[in-house]
Design an enzyme around this catalytic site. Structure first.
Site, PDB file in Angstrom:
ATOM      1  N   GLU A  47       0.868  -1.188   0.000  1.00  0.00           N
ATOM      2  CA  GLU A  47       0.000   0.000   0.000  1.00  0.00           C
ATOM      3  C   GLU A  47       0.905   1.239   0.000  1.00  0.00           C
ATOM      4  OE1 GLU A  47      -1.458   0.886   3.985  1.00  0.00           O
ATOM      5  OE2 GLU A  47      -3.439   1.369   3.180  1.00  0.00           O
ATOM      6  N   ASN A 110      -7.255   5.964  -1.289  1.00  0.00           N
ATOM      7  CA  ASN A 110      -6.140   5.051  -1.075  1.00  0.00           C
ATOM      8  C   ASN A 110      -6.374   3.905  -2.068  1.00  0.00           C
ATOM      9  OD1 ASN A 110      -4.155   3.364  -0.128  1.00  0.00           O
ATOM     10  ND2 ASN A 110      -4.617   3.714   2.023  1.00  0.00           N
ATOM     11  N   LYS A 127      -9.541   1.552  -1.505  1.00  0.00           N
ATOM     12  CA  LYS A 127      -9.679   0.964  -0.154  1.00  0.00           C
ATOM     13  C   LYS A 127     -11.041   1.263   0.465  1.00  0.00           C
ATOM     14  CE  LYS A 127      -6.934   0.949   4.156  1.00  0.00           C
ATOM     15  NZ  LYS A 127      -5.648   1.439   4.686  1.00  0.00           N
ATOM     16  N   GLU A 145      -5.737   8.447   8.188  1.00  0.00           N
ATOM     17  CA  GLU A 145      -6.222   8.057   6.849  1.00  0.00           C
ATOM     18  C   GLU A 145      -7.597   8.651   6.550  1.00  0.00           C
ATOM     19  OE1 GLU A 145      -5.684   4.291   4.877  1.00  0.00           O
ATOM     20  OE2 GLU A 145      -4.669   3.566   6.664  1.00  0.00           O
ATOM     21  N   CYS A 171      -4.460  -3.144   3.126  1.00  0.00           N
ATOM     22  CA  CYS A 171      -4.152  -3.059   4.552  1.00  0.00           C
ATOM     23  C   CYS A 171      -5.323  -3.404   5.465  1.00  0.00           C
ATOM     24  CB  CYS A 171      -3.567  -1.687   4.882  1.00  0.00           C
ATOM     25  SG  CYS A 171      -2.648  -1.764   6.439  1.00  0.00           S
ATOM     26  N   ASN A 196       0.609  -1.208   5.215  1.00  0.00           N
ATOM     27  CA  ASN A 196       1.540  -0.443   6.067  1.00  0.00           C
ATOM     28  C   ASN A 196       0.961  -0.526   7.468  1.00  0.00           C
ATOM     29  OD1 ASN A 196       3.356   1.938   4.443  1.00  0.00           O
ATOM     30  ND2 ASN A 196       1.596   1.141   3.321  1.00  0.00           N
TER      31      ASN A 196
HETATM   32  N1  CDT Z   1      -2.702   1.268   6.622  1.00  0.00           N
HETATM   33  C1  CDT Z   1      -3.584   0.641   7.420  1.00  0.00           C
HETATM   34  O1  CDT Z   1      -4.720   0.400   7.056  1.00  0.00           O
HETATM   35  N2  CDT Z   1      -3.150   0.322   8.659  1.00  0.00           N
HETATM   36  C2  CDT Z   1      -4.004  -0.253   9.633  1.00  0.00           C
HETATM   37  C3  CDT Z   1      -3.651   0.228  10.989  1.00  0.00           C
HETATM   38  C4  CDT Z   1      -4.707   1.098  11.464  1.00  0.00           C
HETATM   39  S1  CDT Z   1      -4.430   1.637  13.091  1.00  0.00           S
HETATM   40  C5  CDT Z   1      -5.638   2.830  13.201  1.00  0.00           C
HETATM   41  C6  CDT Z   1      -3.958  -1.781   9.659  1.00  0.00           C
HETATM   42  O2  CDT Z   1      -5.032  -2.379   9.747  1.00  0.00           O
HETATM   43  O3  CDT Z   1      -2.886  -2.358   9.643  1.00  0.00           O
END
Ligand code: CDT
Length: 302
Positions: A47, A110, A127, A145, A171, A196
């Site tokens: 991502e 995203n 996303k 985000e 993600c 990420n």
């Molecule tokens: N990038 C991403 O979606 N990261 C999320 C962490 C969110 S913490 C508010 C994940 O699910 O890994």
């Protein structure tokens, strides 16, 4: 006849904010070359692969924010990656911040693009499950985000590329059962995921040691319960001062991890996936047409 495809998960080490797009694209091409050299014909990148994970910052200046977005994909800076795909005969999925000019307004998503082995964009996914908040919240790891991305508006599309049915996810989507179920109801044989994931959880430090377990658990369950191959690529390591987990992997429809990255750096893992395993696992437990009961699922129990 057995249908097989060699999949590659192309993990990236950190992309610091000081890195230029051509520098990052050069790294991505190198990863694609490594995947192709290993015989892979379909790869996944993380991502937001072209930039640092900027939602960790509160950015008020629009000009500074816009630097992280692609107003078109591909463009002059990213086209060399698609040219490499065509040269190497390998398809790939890549995540990036997408900006769509809507009159005077800017829509931000995203996004993940799927590119075929001809170097042509087969389609986009935006996303769906956008995590975090719009403003920093006390005691919570800053993850903005929802400030920078609208929720996806393209559903869960599945694309036919190079003789494969491929779905995409980004993600946080990987934690939600709907993602795999919708993609597989739409006929996906392979789900490509980029992520990420910060290592630390200020809001629940007692759960931080489960970060990797909670990375793999839903992907293994999603693969098993929907009889689908999953390939997932992390952006990992210490990026602009924030630690991101690795754990990029390829998962079989049995739920088994068949390939796993061991570093927090640029690393390629590959696996020769037998697509026949999808049917085998489906016959054992998850023949959707035979056993699912969608007409009953919304029934309310008194
Ligand atoms: N990038 C991403 O979606 N990261 C999320 C962490 C969110 S913490 C508010 C994940 O699910 O890994």
């Amino acid at each position: 006849m057995t249908r097989r495809v060699k999949l590659a998960a192309c993990q990236m080490g950190p992309v610091q904010s000081s890195a230029s797009r051509p520098e990052v694209v050069g790294r991505l091409i190198h990863l694609l070359e490594r995947a192709a050299k290993d015989g892979a014909t379909l790869a996944v990148f993380p991502e937001l692969a072209l930039t640092t994970f900027f939602p960790r910052w509160e950015i008020d200046n629009e000009t500074k924010l816009d630097v992280f977005y692609e107003a078109s994909f591909p463009n002059a800076e990213t086209q060399p990656l698609l040219d490499a795909a065509r040269r190497l005969r390998i398809g790939f999925a890549i995540g990036f911040a997408e900006m769509v000019q809507d009159g005077a307004a800017k829509q931000r998503f995203n996004t993940m693009a799927l590119v075929d082995a001809e170097g042509q964009v087969a389609g986009l996914y935006r996303k769906m499950h956008v995590p975090g908040s719009e403003m920093p919240e006390p005691g919570v790891t800053v993850h903005l985000e929802r400030r920078y991305f609208a929720p996806g508006n393209l559903g869960f599309p599945v694309f036919d590329i190079d003789g494969l049915r491929v779905g995409l996810a980004l993600c946080n989507d990987r934690r939600w059962p709907e993602t795999y179920r919708m993609l597989c109801l739409n006929g996906a044989e392979i789900v490509l995921i980029g992520y990420n994931t910060p290592l630390l959880l200020d809001e629940a430090p007692q759960l931080a040691h489960l970060r990797m377990f909670h990375n793999h658990l839903p992907m293994q369950a999603g693969a098993y319960q929907n009889t689908v191959w999953v390939a997932a690529a992390a952006k990992a390591g210490l990026e602009d001062g924030q630690a991101l987990i690795g754990g990029s992997c390829i998962i079989a429809p049995t739920g088994e991890i068949t390939a796993l990255a061991t570093s927090l750096a640029d690393e390629v893992v590959t696996y020769d996936a037998d697509l026949g395993l999808i049917e085998t696992c489906r016959r054992v437990n998850f023949d959707f047409a035979r056993y699912r009961r969608p007409d009953q699922y919304r029934r309310i129990c008194e």
